[in-house]
Design a protein around this motif. Structure first.
Motif, PDB file in Angstrom:
ATOM      1  N   GLY A  53       0.812  -1.198   0.000  1.00 51.75           N
ATOM      2  CA  GLY A  53       0.000   0.000   0.000  1.00 51.75           C
ATOM      3  C   GLY A  53       0.847   1.251   0.000  1.00 51.75           C
ATOM      4  O   GLY A  53       2.034   1.213   0.335  1.00 51.75           O
ATOM      5  N   TRP A  54       0.226   2.324  -0.407  1.00 52.40           N
ATOM      6  CA  TRP A  54       0.821   3.654  -0.311  1.00 52.40           C
ATOM      7  C   TRP A  54      -0.103   4.506   0.567  1.00 52.40           C
ATOM      8  O   TRP A  54      -1.326   4.482   0.396  1.00 52.40           O
ATOM      9  CB  TRP A  54       0.972   4.308  -1.680  1.00 52.40           C
ATOM     10  CG  TRP A  54       2.082   3.733  -2.496  1.00 52.40           C
ATOM     11  CD1 TRP A  54       1.993   2.749  -3.434  1.00 52.40           C
ATOM     12  CD2 TRP A  54       3.464   4.114  -2.462  1.00 52.40           C
ATOM     13  NE1 TRP A  54       3.229   2.478  -3.975  1.00 52.40           N
ATOM     14  CE2 TRP A  54       4.145   3.319  -3.405  1.00 52.40           C
ATOM     15  CE3 TRP A  54       4.189   5.063  -1.738  1.00 52.40           C
ATOM     16  CZ2 TRP A  54       5.520   3.437  -3.622  1.00 52.40           C
ATOM     17  CZ3 TRP A  54       5.552   5.181  -1.955  1.00 52.40           C
ATOM     18  CH2 TRP A  54       6.210   4.372  -2.894  1.00 52.40           C
ATOM     19  N   PHE A  55       0.517   5.227   1.468  1.00 51.18           N
ATOM     20  CA  PHE A  55      -0.192   6.154   2.337  1.00 51.18           C
ATOM     21  C   PHE A  55       0.490   7.503   2.237  1.00 51.18           C
ATOM     22  O   PHE A  55       1.608   7.606   1.735  1.00 51.18           O
ATOM     23  CB  PHE A  55      -0.145   5.660   3.791  1.00 51.18           C
ATOM     24  CG  PHE A  55      -0.937   4.401   4.038  1.00 51.18           C
ATOM     25  CD1 PHE A  55      -0.460   3.169   3.632  1.00 51.18           C
ATOM     26  CD2 PHE A  55      -2.161   4.454   4.681  1.00 51.18           C
ATOM     27  CE1 PHE A  55      -1.183   2.009   3.845  1.00 51.18           C
ATOM     28  CE2 PHE A  55      -2.894   3.300   4.906  1.00 51.18           C
ATOM     29  CZ  PHE A  55      -2.408   2.069   4.489  1.00 51.18           C
ATOM     30  N   ARG A  56      -0.174   8.528   2.716  1.00 46.75           N
ATOM     31  CA  ARG A  56       0.449   9.843   2.726  1.00 46.75           C
ATOM     32  C   ARG A  56       0.022  10.621   3.954  1.00 46.75           C
ATOM     33  O   ARG A  56      -1.033  10.364   4.534  1.00 46.75           O
ATOM     34  CB  ARG A  56       0.099  10.625   1.456  1.00 46.75           C
ATOM     35  CG  ARG A  56      -1.371  11.002   1.322  1.00 46.75           C
ATOM     36  CD  ARG A  56      -1.612  11.639  -0.037  1.00 46.75           C
ATOM     37  NE  ARG A  56      -3.010  12.059  -0.199  1.00 46.75           N
ATOM     38  CZ  ARG A  56      -3.502  12.542  -1.343  1.00 46.75           C
ATOM     39  NH1 ARG A  56      -2.724  12.654  -2.418  1.00 46.75           N
ATOM     40  NH2 ARG A  56      -4.773  12.900  -1.394  1.00 46.75           N
ATOM     41  N   GLN A  57       0.883  11.547   4.323  1.00 47.00           N
ATOM     42  CA  GLN A  57       0.602  12.380   5.480  1.00 47.00           C
ATOM     43  C   GLN A  57       1.009  13.806   5.178  1.00 47.00           C
ATOM     44  O   GLN A  57       2.195  14.093   4.957  1.00 47.00           O
ATOM     45  CB  GLN A  57       1.324  11.867   6.716  1.00 47.00           C
ATOM     46  CG  GLN A  57       0.948  12.586   7.995  1.00 47.00           C
ATOM     47  CD  GLN A  57       1.443  11.850   9.232  1.00 47.00           C
ATOM     48  OE1 GLN A  57       2.334  11.006   9.168  1.00 47.00           O
ATOM     49  NE2 GLN A  57       0.857  12.167  10.379  1.00 47.00           N
ATOM     50  N   ALA A  58       0.022  14.678   5.151  1.00 39.17           N
ATOM     51  CA  ALA A  58       0.268  16.094   4.940  1.00 39.17           C
ATOM     52  C   ALA A  58       0.539  16.756   6.289  1.00 39.17           C
ATOM     53  O   ALA A  58       0.140  16.232   7.334  1.00 39.17           O
ATOM     54  CB  ALA A  58      -0.938  16.730   4.265  1.00 39.17           C
ATOM     55  N   ALA A 116       2.491  15.930   0.316  1.00 34.07           N
ATOM     56  CA  ALA A 116       2.534  15.118   1.533  1.00 34.07           C
ATOM     57  C   ALA A 116       3.803  14.280   1.530  1.00 34.07           C
ATOM     58  O   ALA A 116       4.494  14.180   0.506  1.00 34.07           O
ATOM     59  CB  ALA A 116       1.320  14.192   1.616  1.00 34.07           C
ATOM     60  N   VAL A 117       4.079  13.682   2.663  1.00 34.42           N
ATOM     61  CA  VAL A 117       5.084  12.627   2.729  1.00 34.42           C
ATOM     62  C   VAL A 117       4.374  11.325   2.383  1.00 34.42           C
ATOM     63  O   VAL A 117       3.349  10.999   2.991  1.00 34.42           O
ATOM     64  CB  VAL A 117       5.723  12.542   4.119  1.00 34.42           C
ATOM     65  CG1 VAL A 117       6.691  11.359   4.178  1.00 34.42           C
ATOM     66  CG2 VAL A 117       6.441  13.845   4.456  1.00 34.42           C
TER      67      VAL A 117
END
Length: 123
Positions: free
Chosen positions: A34-39, A91-92
């Motif tokens: 999976g890919w996730f992101r965090q702004a 985001a990261v």
């Protein structure tokens, strides 16, 4: 499994970017990815998931039609092709491995995490 994400950088709105996730370990092909992101100031959110064999994918509504997740089990690699990028995609981005071989969205199902790569989309 150890994961290392790369490919982040600065891109203009409307542009494209490909993120890569390199995995070590012989069991990569067993894991859903999976890919996730965090702004900044926000919680980590799900972006995309792919099953162990690459046959099933699932996307967050916010990226559907713009992002494509893929994997190459022969190279122990996962990818996130990002097109038509928007400033809100800034985001990261983290790649993650799930012990569940099928697509999955909850963060808690992902046991292995890369270090994250920053994508900045300028308007």
């Amino acid at each position: 499994v150890q994961l290392q994400a790369s490919g982040g950088g600065l891109v203009q709105a409307g542009g494209s970017r490909v993120l890569s996730c390199a995995a070590s370990g012989r069991t990569f092909s067993r894991y859903g990815m999976g890919w996730f992101r965090q702004a900044p100031g926000q919680e980590r959110e799900f972006v995309a998931s792919i099953s162990w064999d690459g046959r099933s994918t699932y996307y967050a509504d916010s990226v559907k039609g713009r992002f494509t997740i893929s994997r190459d089990n022969t190279k122990s690699m996962a990818y996130l092709q990002m097109n038509s990028l928007k400033p809100e995609d800034t985001a990261v981005y983290y790649c993650a491995g799930s012990s569940i071989g099928q697509v999955s969205t909850p963060t808690r199902l992902y046991l292995y995490w890369g270090q994250g790569t920053l994508v900045t989309v300028s308007s």
